[in-house]
Design a protein around this motif. Structure first.
Motif, short mmCIF file in Angstrom:
data_model
loop_
_atom_site.label_atom_id
_atom_site.label_comp_id
_atom_site.label_asym_id
_atom_site.label_seq_id
_atom_site.Cartn_x
_atom_site.Cartn_y
_atom_site.Cartn_z
N TRP A 121 0.84 -1.11 0.06
CA TRP A 121 0.01 -0.08 0.01
C TRP A 121 0.80 1.32 0.11
O TRP A 121 1.88 1.28 0.82
CB TRP A 121 -0.86 -0.01 1.16
N GLU A 122 0.45 2.26 -0.90
CA GLU A 122 1.22 3.51 -0.79
C GLU A 122 0.01 4.62 -1.20
O GLU A 122 -1.10 4.32 -1.83
CB GLU A 122 2.09 3.62 -1.96
N LEU A 123 0.41 5.92 -0.66
CA LEU A 123 -0.67 6.91 -1.16
C LEU A 123 -0.28 7.26 -2.64
O LEU A 123 0.87 7.27 -3.00
CB LEU A 123 -0.21 8.04 -0.20
N LEU A 124 -1.14 7.86 -3.45
CA LEU A 124 -1.07 8.33 -4.74
C LEU A 124 -0.15 9.65 -4.42
O LEU A 124 0.87 9.85 -5.16
CB LEU A 124 -2.12 8.56 -5.49
N ASP A 125 -0.51 10.42 -3.50
CA ASP A 125 0.54 11.63 -3.21
C ASP A 125 0.42 11.70 -1.58
O ASP A 125 -0.36 11.93 -1.24
CB ASP A 125 -0.16 12.78 -3.81
N ALA A 126 1.87 11.56 -1.18
CA ALA A 126 2.03 11.61 0.21
C ALA A 126 1.51 12.70 0.92
O ALA A 126 1.15 12.59 2.05
CB ALA A 126 3.55 11.30 0.61
N SER A 127 1.50 13.77 0.19
CA SER A 127 1.05 15.05 0.78
C SER A 127 -0.33 15.32 0.68
O SER A 127 -0.88 16.45 1.16
CB SER A 127 1.85 16.27 0.26
N ASP A 131 -6.11 12.31 -2.57
CA ASP A 131 -6.28 11.89 -3.74
C ASP A 131 -6.54 10.44 -3.97
O ASP A 131 -7.12 10.05 -5.04
CB ASP A 131 -4.92 12.36 -4.55
N GLY A 132 -6.22 9.50 -3.10
CA GLY A 132 -6.52 7.92 -3.26
C GLY A 132 -5.15 7.29 -2.62
O GLY A 132 -4.13 7.77 -2.15
N VAL A 133 -5.26 5.95 -3.23
CA VAL A 133 -4.20 5.05 -2.82
C VAL A 133 -3.69 4.28 -3.89
O VAL A 133 -4.56 3.96 -4.83
CB VAL A 133 -4.77 4.31 -1.53
N LYS A 134 -2.38 3.59 -3.83
CA LYS A 134 -2.21 2.51 -4.81
C LYS A 134 -1.71 1.38 -4.15
O LYS A 134 -1.08 1.29 -3.06
CB LYS A 134 -1.03 3.15 -5.94
N LEU A 135 -2.06 0.16 -4.89
CA LEU A 135 -1.61 -1.16 -4.30
C LEU A 135 -0.97 -1.75 -5.51
O LEU A 135 -1.35 -1.91 -6.56
CB LEU A 135 -2.92 -1.89 -4.19
N THR A 136 0.18 -2.42 -4.90
CA THR A 136 1.15 -2.97 -5.96
C THR A 136 1.17 -4.59 -5.48
O THR A 136 1.33 -5.20 -4.47
CB THR A 136 2.69 -2.57 -5.87
N TYR A 137 0.89 -5.20 -6.64
CA TYR A 137 0.94 -6.79 -6.59
C TYR A 137 2.11 -7.30 -7.32
O TYR A 137 2.47 -7.01 -8.65
CB TYR A 137 -0.50 -7.24 -7.18
N PHE A 138 2.73 -8.31 -6.72
CA PHE A 138 4.03 -8.99 -7.25
C PHE A 138 3.89 -10.33 -7.30
O PHE A 138 2.73 -10.74 -7.76
CB PHE A 138 5.21 -8.59 -6.13
#
Length: 274
Positions: A121-127, A131-138
């Motif tokens: 999990w990461e923020l689209l924009d940390a500040s 704005d939303g969130v992003k999920l990375t699948y490996f």
């Protein structure tokens, strides 16, 4: 029997009680982990996101066309789910994101799986958490060009007007690294929920059950020298419980049969017309 400090015996009953309690806690923890897999709060009381409402338990999955190639055409599409596998196979396997031929008939590769620490999990924009969130699948299928596993980043844009998930775009940001952008109101940060009534009840139930069993067995052993099943608190009641339950079932069935018989006998009467 095994003995511990003070010479008090610990019987099989005590070990069984602890085994049952441990199994209950393990099952509850597993269930909670599966439910929380699509919910995330960032550290230091950071923003909280809940995407679990977007998870589809069966086909059809979400779909989006692949990027436009250099020749100006599209050759592929993606079928994907949120925090769970897609409900179709890809070469006898599956994943959270599948790369398909443009007509959707043949699966070419799995580009992301729900395994290990995935999703990340990461923020689209940390500040700007709004704005939303992003999920990375490996751990996707191996990429022939890089000899590395494929991976997919799901970009969830906060859109309060999008009640359902709306696919927006897709691209290959790097070789065998894909990016799918969607919009949803569920991608907006929320206030983290407190403990639900169900989980509060389960925790209290487990605590009092543990206290009841352990202290009851200890007391009967120390006070009366009881052993084996006789050390279980209120053992007479627990031995009678199955028969009591069956009596209750039989009583309910008899009442139901009586009520049904009365309904049939008091039904409307019809006069035979000759």
């Amino acid at each position: 029997e095994e003995r511990v400090h003070g010479g008090a015996p610990v019987s099989t009953v005590t070990m069984v009680v602890w085994a049952v309690l441990a199994a209950t806690i393990l099952i509850s923890s597993t269930s909670l982990a599966s439910r929380m897999a699509c919910k995330h709060q960032f550290p230091a009381n950071g923003p909280y996101y809940d995407l679990s409402s977007l998870t589809r338990s069966a086909e059809p999955s979400y779909q989006i066309d692949g990027p436009i190639e250099d020749d100006g055409t599209k050759h592929e599409m993606f079928a994907f789910n949120v925090c769970a596998d897609v409900g179709r196979k890809c070469h006898s396997d599956t994943g959270v994101v599948l790369q398909l031929e443009l007509n959707g008939r043949r699966c070419m590769s799995v580009t992301g799986r729900v395994e290990g620490d995935a999703p990340e999990w990461e923020l689209l924009d940390a500040s700007k958490p709004a704005d939303g969130v992003k999920l990375t699948y490996f751990n996707g299928d191996s990429c022939q060009n890089t000899n590395k596993k494929r991976q997919t980043v799901m970009m969830f844009k906060c859109d309060a007007s999008a009640a359902e998930l709306t696919p927006l775009s897709s691209k290959e940001s790097d070789t065998c690294k894909y990016e799918i952008t969607v919009a949803s109101a569920h991608a907006c940060p929320k206030h983290p929920p407190g403990l639900s009534n169900g989980w509060a009840f389960l925790i209290i139930f487990c605590f009092f059950t543990s206290f009841y069993c352990v202290t009851g067995i200890y007391y009967k052993r120390r006070q009366y020298g009881a052993g084996g099943l006789d050390a279980v608190p209120n053992i007479a009641f627990w031995r009678e419980l199955p028969d009591l339950a069956m009596d209750g079932v039989r009583y309910s069935l008899n009442k139901l049969a009586t009520w049904s018989s009365r309904c049939r006998s008091s039904g409307p009467k019809y006069e035979v017309i000759r």
